[in-house]
Write a protein that holds these residues in place. Structure first.
Motif, PDB file in Angstrom:
ATOM      1  N   PRO A 182     -14.788  29.922  -9.603  1.00 53.76           N
ATOM      2  CA  PRO A 182     -15.320  30.279 -10.704  1.00 53.76           C
ATOM      3  C   PRO A 182     -16.513  31.098 -10.610  1.00 53.76           C
ATOM      4  CG  PRO A 182     -15.456  28.019 -10.612  1.00 53.76           C
ATOM      5  CD  PRO A 182     -14.676  28.259  -9.736  1.00 53.76           C
ATOM      6  N   ASN A 186     -14.191  33.535 -15.693  1.00 51.39           N
ATOM      7  CA  ASN A 186     -14.490  33.154 -17.080  1.00 51.39           C
ATOM      8  C   ASN A 186     -14.479  34.138 -18.188  1.00 51.39           C
ATOM      9  OD1 ASN A 186     -16.730  34.075 -16.629  1.00 51.39           O
ATOM     10  ND2 ASN A 186     -17.979  32.078 -17.083  1.00 51.39           N
ATOM     11  N   LYS A 239      -6.057  36.308 -15.133  1.00 49.56           N
ATOM     12  CA  LYS A 239      -6.480  35.419 -14.056  1.00 49.56           C
ATOM     13  C   LYS A 239      -5.235  35.326 -13.298  1.00 49.56           C
ATOM     14  CE  LYS A 239      -9.379  32.557 -16.918  1.00 49.56           C
ATOM     15  NZ  LYS A 239      -9.659  31.340 -17.351  1.00 49.56           N
TER      16      LYS A 239
END
Ligand SMILES: Nc1ncnc2c1ncn2[C@@H]1O[C@H](COP(=O)(O)OP(=O)(O)OP(=O)(O)O)[C@@H](O)[C@H]1O
Ligand SMILES: [Mg+2]
Lengths: 416, 242
Positions: free
Chosen positions: B101, B145, B152
């Motif tokens: 992340p 994010n 993704k």
């Protein structure tokens, strides 16, 4: 995976949690800062003590006859005094440890008059070696010679301020006649030298503000002027200048033992010998106790800081379990994971250490400036502090890092 | 004759081994996969697909049986060796993407190359190329994010390709995507298969997607119950020669 990549990764990790990392560092910062502050202060103090010692003669041993019992009135007998023969024998025995021996006797204060000028002075009778032993900084003329001594000559050495008063800054004062009045005498002296007064700016060596000018005359002249001592042939005190490689504290003891052997056991007096170094080390010893206390506090705070780092690293390993699993799935070896976390812990500690060193240096410099010691933060302790903080990182980071390295990749990947 | 890249013989996986609640998940799997094949694995939830995939991907070791990857007997390989095999020979694509992340798309793609010891400049260059391949160049400096699910997964596929592995293992790569986005992802796999000759093993619950692959394996309760070539590949193609 090289070190540089690991540092990069660790910094990335820390940037994500700046506040937490900073709070974690607090223990390390406080610990390192206090170590740094005390060592800056300490080195400033010892540095200035050493400098002052060099100035006033750190290798000097002061020897004097002193009463065995201060309560009863004891009078010094003629045969208590240390004779020139005894001194010569002593000097021959320890010739490799003695550089010079000087004698002096205070004549009290008086007034120096020349024309319309009247100045309060204190008169010291001194031997030729006095200049060497006490670092008298002669700027003009010469110091007392053996011939001055032998002839009980009326010669005097004055200081620069007095010279300025008498003849001005550029004037030639050598050969000028001055009148010195003390309690018992008034005599005319010929100025043979001018010295510059030593400035001691060390608060540990504060000796009172003596605004009177100290003038030197031959000790023989001084003695002959004093009815009590005019006919004696010995000394009740003298100063030994030890050679630079002599342990002056030990030699003080040797000196004391040597002269006590030569004294009558019935005498009311004994010999005291004290090295300046010993006096100064008392002053620095006090500092040693203080720094020991602070070091203990610093040690505790480093320990607590280290445990804090370990704790936060354990939290971080748990939080990043999934990430560790991903890294392993992508081919990170256990060793790569381990070094990533150890280096992260090291960097937390190193940054803490750097902040601590900075803060501690500022505190130390401020403190020593307030106490009037000139100071620079010592490089050695700085490097040691930084290395030590990294060592804390390795030590307390190892367990969490190893825990991360040993995670099973599948368990780690499944971790939610 | 094609080269056999995967050979499994009698693979058994048992959890809680030696305890009263011992649980055998895979019951002696035999499986051969040839270089350049596009294979799908289907089966009900809990049938052991992911478990098999983990063993195929050198993330896990079987309790019993032999697994040869590129003719290398995996039981002889130490943990660090398995890491290296995962790094060089295998590219994983997961249902939940599993991107890091904190890192940008570019850094995520470069990660396997980091562990493979590729120099930094080379890493960035190749990562950028791979993002171009999956049409994600415009998002290379975005963090996960800031990306949609499909985006993704495209980044994840680029990452799986980072060290140019022989095998791509994809565990329900479209499971978290809508059918349109799933289609786009599936097209990328077809392209990698056709243009680059990658061996691809795809786990899916979607029968239509399984049908698109060359061969489908069906698992039921830890055993292979079906192993067949799909219709469009029945005639011609290399299966005739296997
Ligand atoms: N670490 C583990 N410990 C114990 N049991 C496990 C573990 N991992 C998987 N299992 C069990 O193994 C069985 C097969 O799991 P697996 O994840 O391979 O199924 P799957 O076919 O991938 O299912 P899905 O389609 O839902 O992903 C399940 O019953 C599961 O509970
Ligand atoms: Mg699964």
């Amino acid at each position: 995976m090289n070190l540089f990549e690991n540092i990069r990764l660790a910094l990335e990790g820390l940037r994500a949690n700046k506040m937490r990392a900073l709070l974690t560092m607090l223990g390390i910062i406080i610990g390192i800062a206090s170590v740094m502050a005390i060592s800056t202060l300490g080195s400033a103090m010892t540095g200035s003590v050493t400098k002052t010692m060099d100035k006033i003669g750190g290798k000097n041993i002061m020897v004097s006859l002193s009463p065995k019992n201060y309560d009863t009135q004891s009078t010094l007998q003629e045969d208590d005094l240390i004779t020139q023969e005894e001194l010569d024998a002593f000097r021959n025995t320890y010739s490799d440890q003695i550089k010079a021996i000087s004698f002096s006797t205070g004549m009290g204060s008086g007034q120096l008059n020349s024309g319309f000028i009247h100045k309060d002075v204190s008169i010291t009778g001194a031997s030729p070696d006095y200049g060497l032993v006490n670092n008298v900084n002669l700027v003009q003329g010469r110091f007392i010679s053996n011939r001055d001594m032998d002839g009980n000559r009326n010669v005097i050495i004055i200081d620069t301020t007095l010279r300025n008063n008498l003849v001005g800054v550029d004037g030639d004062v050598i050969g000028k006649e001055v009148q010195v009045d003390t309690k018992s005498t008034n005599e005319t002296y010929t100025v043979i030298g001018v010295y510059e007064k030593m400035v001691i700016d060390n608060p540990l060596f504060y000796m009172g503000d003596d605004t009177r000018v100290e003038c030197f005359i031959p000790i023989t002249t001084a003695k002959s002027l004093n009815p009590d001592t005019a006919n004696t042939v010995g000394y009740e005190s003298f100063t030994i200048m030890a050679t630079s490689n002599t342990d002056s504290a030990a030699f003080a003891q040797t000196t004391k033992d040597y002269f006590i052997k030569g004294m009558s056991p019935l005498s009311d007096f004994t010999i005291e010998a004290q090295s300046l170094e010993a006096i100064a080390s008392e002053a620095t010893g006090m500092l040693g106790t203080l720094s020991l206390g602070i070091s203990v506090i610093a040690g505790i705070s480093l320990l607590v800081g280290g445990i804090g780092v370990m704790n936060i690293m354990l939290v971080s390993v748990t939080e990043r379990t999934k990430e560790i699993g991903i890294r392993k799935a992508l081919g990170a070896r256990n060793s790569a994971i381990r070094s990533q976390f150890i280096i992260e812990a090291m960097i937390i500690c190193l940054i803490g250490g750097i902040i601590g060193v900075g803060l501690g240096s500022v505190l130390g410099i401020t403190g020593s400036t307030l106490m009037k010691f000139p100071s620079t933060p010592p490089i050695g302790p700085m490097i040691i502090a930084l290395c030590f903080s990294m060592a804390i990182g390795v030590f307390f980071g190892f367990y969490p890092a190893n825990k991360a390295a040993k995670l099973d990749p599948i368990d780690a990947l499944r971790y939610e | 004759m094609r080269k056999k890249i995967i050979e499994m013989r009698g693979i058994v996986k048992t959890y809680y081994q030696g305890t009263p609640n011992e649980l055998e998940i895979l019951h002696g799997i035999d499986l051969d996969v040839y270089e350049g094949e596009f294979l799908s694995i289907v089966g009900a939830s809990g049938s052991g697909k992911s478990t098999l995939m983990n063993i195929l991907g050198a993330l896990d070791r079987p309790t019993k049986g032999h697994y040869y990857l590129d003719h290398l007997p995996m039981e002889n390989v130490k943990d660090d060796g398995l890491s290296q095999i995962r790094n060089k020979k295998i590219g994983f694509v997961f249902q939940t993407f599993n991107l890091i992340p904190r890192s940008t798309a570019l850094k995520n793609v470069a990660l396997p190359m980091l562990y493979g010891g590729v120099p930094r400049s080379e890493r960035s260059r190749r990562a950028a190329d791979l993002l171009q391949l999956v049409e994600m160049s415009g998002r290379s400096h975005h963090r996960p994010n800031e990306l949609s699910g499909g985006q993704k997964q495209r980044v994840a596929i680029a990452r799986a390709m980072a060290n140019d592995p022989a095998i791509i293992l994809a565990d329900e790569p479209t499971g978290a995507l809508d059918s349109h986005t799933g289609r786009l992802v599936m097209d990328i796999f077809h392209r990698l298969h056709q243009e680059q000759g990658k061996t691809i093993i795809l786990i899916t619950h979607n029968a239509e997607l399984a049908e698109e692959t060359e061969r489908t394996i069906r698992l039921r309760d830890g055993s292979i119950v079906d192993n067949r070539r799909n219709n469009q590949y029945q005639l011609g193609g290399y299966y005739e020669s296997v």
